[in-house]
Write an enzyme that holds these catalytic residues in place. Structure first.
Site, PDB file in Angstrom:
ATOM      1  N   VAL A  82     -14.853  20.894  -3.555  1.00  0.00           N
ATOM      2  CA  VAL A  82     -14.658  21.666  -4.785  1.00  0.00           C
ATOM      3  C   VAL A  82     -14.712  20.716  -5.974  1.00  0.00           C
ATOM      4  O   VAL A  82     -13.959  19.744  -6.040  1.00  0.00           O
ATOM      5  CB  VAL A  82     -13.313  22.412  -4.771  1.00  0.00           C
ATOM      6  CG1 VAL A  82     -13.131  23.200  -6.073  1.00  0.00           C
ATOM      7  CG2 VAL A  82     -13.217  23.333  -3.554  1.00  0.00           C
ATOM      8  N   LYS A  83     -15.613  20.992  -6.892  1.00  0.00           N
ATOM      9  CA  LYS A  83     -15.816  20.128  -8.048  1.00  0.00           C
ATOM     10  C   LYS A  83     -15.076  20.703  -9.249  1.00  0.00           C
ATOM     11  O   LYS A  83     -15.288  21.862  -9.627  1.00  0.00           O
ATOM     12  CB  LYS A  83     -17.318  20.005  -8.341  1.00  0.00           C
ATOM     13  CG  LYS A  83     -17.732  18.827  -9.194  1.00  0.00           C
ATOM     14  CD  LYS A  83     -19.257  18.735  -9.207  1.00  0.00           C
ATOM     15  CE  LYS A  83     -19.744  17.545  -9.987  1.00  0.00           C
ATOM     16  NZ  LYS A  83     -21.235  17.516 -10.045  1.00  0.00           N
ATOM     17  N   LEU A  84     -14.207  19.877  -9.839  1.00  0.00           N
ATOM     18  CA  LEU A  84     -13.347  20.314 -10.937  1.00  0.00           C
ATOM     19  C   LEU A  84     -13.525  19.393 -12.143  1.00  0.00           C
ATOM     20  O   LEU A  84     -13.701  18.181 -11.974  1.00  0.00           O
ATOM     21  CB  LEU A  84     -11.882  20.272 -10.509  1.00  0.00           C
ATOM     22  CG  LEU A  84     -11.464  21.124  -9.308  1.00  0.00           C
ATOM     23  CD1 LEU A  84     -10.073  20.720  -8.842  1.00  0.00           C
ATOM     24  CD2 LEU A  84     -11.495  22.605  -9.677  1.00  0.00           C
TER      25      LEU A  84
END
Length: 217
Positions: A82-84
């Protein structure tokens, strides 16, 4: 150093993957737009093709919404990261999602202080952007060096993922400094094989071979 491919183009990923050049893939909203594909559909296809981590980015700005989107993206495959974004809300989401055992890539990092707090929030990867710093006359490689020193000082397990790589020199310098990962567009990775003296030498070999009048097959 692990090679991630920065694209959402399936054909480009497949070509490099067949050569053993793909340890993972990074995507972002701009790359999804360029691919013209549905984010869930194309991300699933990439995950089926590549064994390593595949970064898929949330588009929400508030922590609760980022967490919900991150959980949805993580359902796509076991190798989803998951890229935040590196914002306060992004760090809150990072803490929750990493606490649930999900891999998290904290992106848009432009300072070692940002990298430090991302590591403390449980980031699996930190993505410092080299090229965008170069664009404003700041040496992006200095940031990679600073993060390497800080992480080594304190034994952080967060991996440095050198991003916004635009040239083969960026790749070399990131490798010299000790970046754990680099992500680059397919065309930059292909250029790593190029050298004018290789081309010149091959041209001479072929000219000499023609003079022999021989064939191997």
């Amino acid at each position: 150093m692990k090679f991630f491919v920065d694209t959402a183009e399936i054909d480009a990923i497949a070509e490099l993957n067949d050569l053993g050049m793909v340890d993972g893939v990074t995507t972002n909203p701009s790359l999804i737009l360029k691919s013209g594909r549905n984010i869930l559909e194309v991300t699933k296809e990439i995950c089926d093709l590549v064994e390593g981590p595949v970064s898929a980015e949330v588009v929400a700005l508030k922590a609760d919404d980022m967490i919900a989107e991150g959980r949805k993206l993580a359902e796509i495959a076991d190798n989803i990261v998951v890229k935040l974004p590196l914002t306060w809300d992004g760090l809150k989401a990072c803490k929750v999602l990493s606490g649930e055992g999900k891999m998290v890539n904290v992106t848009l990092c432009f300072s070692a202080n940002q990298a430090l707090i991302a590591a403390k929030a449980g980031a699996t990867f930190i993505s410092p952007f080299i090229g965008r710093l170069d664009d404003i006359n700041i040496d992006g490689m200095d940031l990679i060096q600073d993060i390497r020193v800080v992480y080594d000082n304190y034994g952080f397990e967060t991996e440095i993922l050198a991003a916004s790589i635009r040239t083969v020199n960026h790749v070399l310098e990131a490798a010299r400094i000790g970046s754990d990962v680099m992500t680059a567009p397919p065309e930059v990775i292909k250029k790593l094989a190029s050298h004018p003296l290789t081309d010149k030498g091959l041209e001479q070999f072929m000219a000499d071979w023609a003079k022999t009048g021989q064939n191997i097959l």
